[in-house]
Write a protein that holds these residues in place. Structure first.
Motif, PDB file in Angstrom:
ATOM      1  N   TYR A 195      -4.110   2.817   8.184  1.00 25.74           N
ATOM      2  CA  TYR A 195      -3.646   2.754   6.797  1.00 25.74           C
ATOM      3  C   TYR A 195      -3.115   1.374   6.391  1.00 25.74           C
ATOM      4  CZ  TYR A 195      -1.554   4.096   2.414  1.00 25.74           C
ATOM      5  OH  TYR A 195      -1.247   4.173   1.089  1.00 25.74           O
TER       6      TYR A 195
ATOM      7  N   ASN B  78      -9.383   4.861  10.522  1.00 21.76           N
ATOM      8  CA  ASN B  78      -8.209   5.724  10.502  1.00 21.76           C
ATOM      9  C   ASN B  78      -6.923   4.902  10.587  1.00 21.76           C
ATOM     10  OD1 ASN B  78      -7.217   8.361  10.259  1.00 21.76           O
ATOM     11  ND2 ASN B  78      -6.658   8.356  12.414  1.00 21.76           N
TER      12      ASN B  78
ATOM     13  N   ASP C 274       0.381   5.482  12.014  1.00 23.35           N
ATOM     14  CA  ASP C 274       1.316   6.361  11.303  1.00 23.35           C
ATOM     15  C   ASP C 274       2.776   5.943  11.474  1.00 23.35           C
ATOM     16  OD1 ASP C 274       1.256   8.958   9.745  1.00 23.35           O
ATOM     17  OD2 ASP C 274       2.767   9.416  11.282  1.00 23.35           O
TER      18      ASP C 274
ATOM     19  N   ARG D  20     -10.273   5.118   3.009  1.00 22.42           N
ATOM     20  CA  ARG D  20     -10.278   4.292   4.216  1.00 22.42           C
ATOM     21  C   ARG D  20     -11.458   4.689   5.093  1.00 22.42           C
ATOM     22  NH1 ARG D  20      -7.833  -0.054   3.799  1.00 22.42           N
ATOM     23  NH2 ARG D  20      -7.657  -0.174   6.031  1.00 22.42           N
TER      24      ARG D  20
ATOM     25  N   TYR E  26      -2.742   8.953  10.551  1.00 22.11           N
ATOM     26  CA  TYR E  26      -3.343   7.639  10.781  1.00 22.11           C
ATOM     27  C   TYR E  26      -2.967   7.117  12.158  1.00 22.11           C
ATOM     28  CZ  TYR E  26      -4.540   7.425   5.842  1.00 22.11           C
ATOM     29  OH  TYR E  26      -5.069   7.676   4.603  1.00 22.11           O
TER      30      TYR E  26
ATOM     31  N   PRO F  58       0.163   0.179   6.013  1.00 25.29           N
ATOM     32  CA  PRO F  58       1.084   0.456   4.910  1.00 25.29           C
ATOM     33  C   PRO F  58       1.784  -0.775   4.335  1.00 25.29           C
ATOM     34  CG  PRO F  58       2.056   1.131   6.982  1.00 25.29           C
ATOM     35  CD  PRO F  58       0.641   0.770   7.273  1.00 25.29           C
TER      36      PRO F  58
ATOM     37  N   VAL G 173       1.601   9.038   1.101  1.00 27.56           N
ATOM     38  CA  VAL G 173       0.445   8.420   1.768  1.00 27.56           C
ATOM     39  C   VAL G 173      -0.582   9.487   2.123  1.00 27.56           C
ATOM     40  CG1 VAL G 173      -0.297   7.304   3.921  1.00 27.56           C
ATOM     41  CG2 VAL G 173       1.631   6.372   2.623  1.00 27.56           C
ATOM     42  N   TYR G 174      -0.132  10.614   2.675  1.00 27.12           N
ATOM     43  CA  TYR G 174      -1.059  11.680   3.059  1.00 27.12           C
ATOM     44  C   TYR G 174      -1.716  12.316   1.830  1.00 27.12           C
ATOM     45  CZ  TYR G 174       1.598  11.237   7.387  1.00 27.12           C
ATOM     46  OH  TYR G 174       2.233  10.756   8.502  1.00 27.12           O
TER      47      TYR G 174
ATOM     48  N   ALA H 128      -4.353   9.835   0.206  1.00 28.51           N
ATOM     49  CA  ALA H 128      -5.324   9.250   1.147  1.00 28.51           C
ATOM     50  C   ALA H 128      -6.733   9.225   0.580  1.00 28.51           C
ATOM     51  CB  ALA H 128      -5.294  10.014   2.468  1.00 28.51           C
TER      52      ALA H 128
ATOM     53  N   ARG I  85       0.812  -1.209   0.000  1.00 29.76           N
ATOM     54  CA  ARG I  85       0.000   0.000   0.000  1.00 29.76           C
ATOM     55  C   ARG I  85       0.851   1.266   0.000  1.00 29.76           C
ATOM     56  NH1 ARG I  85      -4.417   0.675   3.571  1.00 29.76           N
ATOM     57  NH2 ARG I  85      -5.328   1.515   1.736  1.00 29.76           N
ATOM     58  N   GLU I  86       1.915   1.317   0.801  1.00 32.77           N
ATOM     59  CA  GLU I  86       2.732   2.535   0.829  1.00 32.77           C
ATOM     60  C   GLU I  86       3.503   2.718  -0.475  1.00 32.77           C
ATOM     61  OE1 GLU I  86       5.340   2.410   4.245  1.00 32.77           O
ATOM     62  OE2 GLU I  86       6.620   0.884   3.353  1.00 32.77           O
TER      63      GLU I  86
END
Length: 165
Positions: free
Chosen positions: A142, A140, A117, A137, A114, A144, A128-129, A132, A89-90
């Motif tokens: 993520y 809250n 985070d 999502r 997140y 990653p 990522v930010y 988003a 995902r990241e």
């Protein structure tokens, strides 16, 4: 890698869904096509030859286009692309930010962090930010290091396409 999820709807019936994760080679092919669709431009397939991408791979053209555009890169100094590795995902967030920037799509920074985070790699946090909103999502968290599924990527592509107009 396919995963089978078993869920019991009641005591007499089991529900099984298979989840398919996206490989880097497949993602490169999808992202190069998405870029061309959004911009109306044909991306050049550069002459970079990766040691681990077969000459007859059906994804070779997409990999070369993504590399040429700077959307995706090789994975090491040994000139490998790692086409069969599954996309995390990241990693997808970084690639998606590059794709949106090249395609003229503006992204808004997520203002809140997140709950997980600290698990997001430093090299990926900004992306990522910024991406988003594409991941939608409901909680809250993520996650990653989780792999991107085809269903998730299809939703992301739909949201990018609608942002492009």
């Amino acid at each position: 890698k396919a995963v089978c999820i078993v869920d019991s709807e009641n005591d007499y019936k089991l529900k099984m869904d298979s989840v398919r994760f996206v490989k880097r080679s497949e993602a490169a092919d999808m992202f190069s096509k998405l870029y061309e669709e959004i911009t109306g431009k044909v991306a050049d397939a550069n002459s970079i030859e990766y040691n681990d991408v077969d000459a007859d791979s059906k994804y070779k053209n997409g990999i070369q286009k993504c590399t040429s555009l700077g959307i995706m890169n090789g994975t090491d100094e040994e000139n490998n692309f790692s086409p069969n590795k599954v996309l995390r995902r990241e990693q997808a967030a970084v690639i998606l930010e590059r794709l949106c920037n090249l395609s003229g799509i503006e992204l808004e920074d997520k203002t809140e962090k997140y709950d997980d985070d600290e698990k997001i790699s430093d090299w990926a946090k900004e992306s990522v930010y910024k991406t988003a909103e594409l991941f939608e999502r409901s909680d809250n968290v993520y996650n990653p290091q989780e792999y991107v599924t085809y269903d998730e990527l299809e939703g992301i592509i739909e949201r990018i396409t609608s942002k492009a107009g």
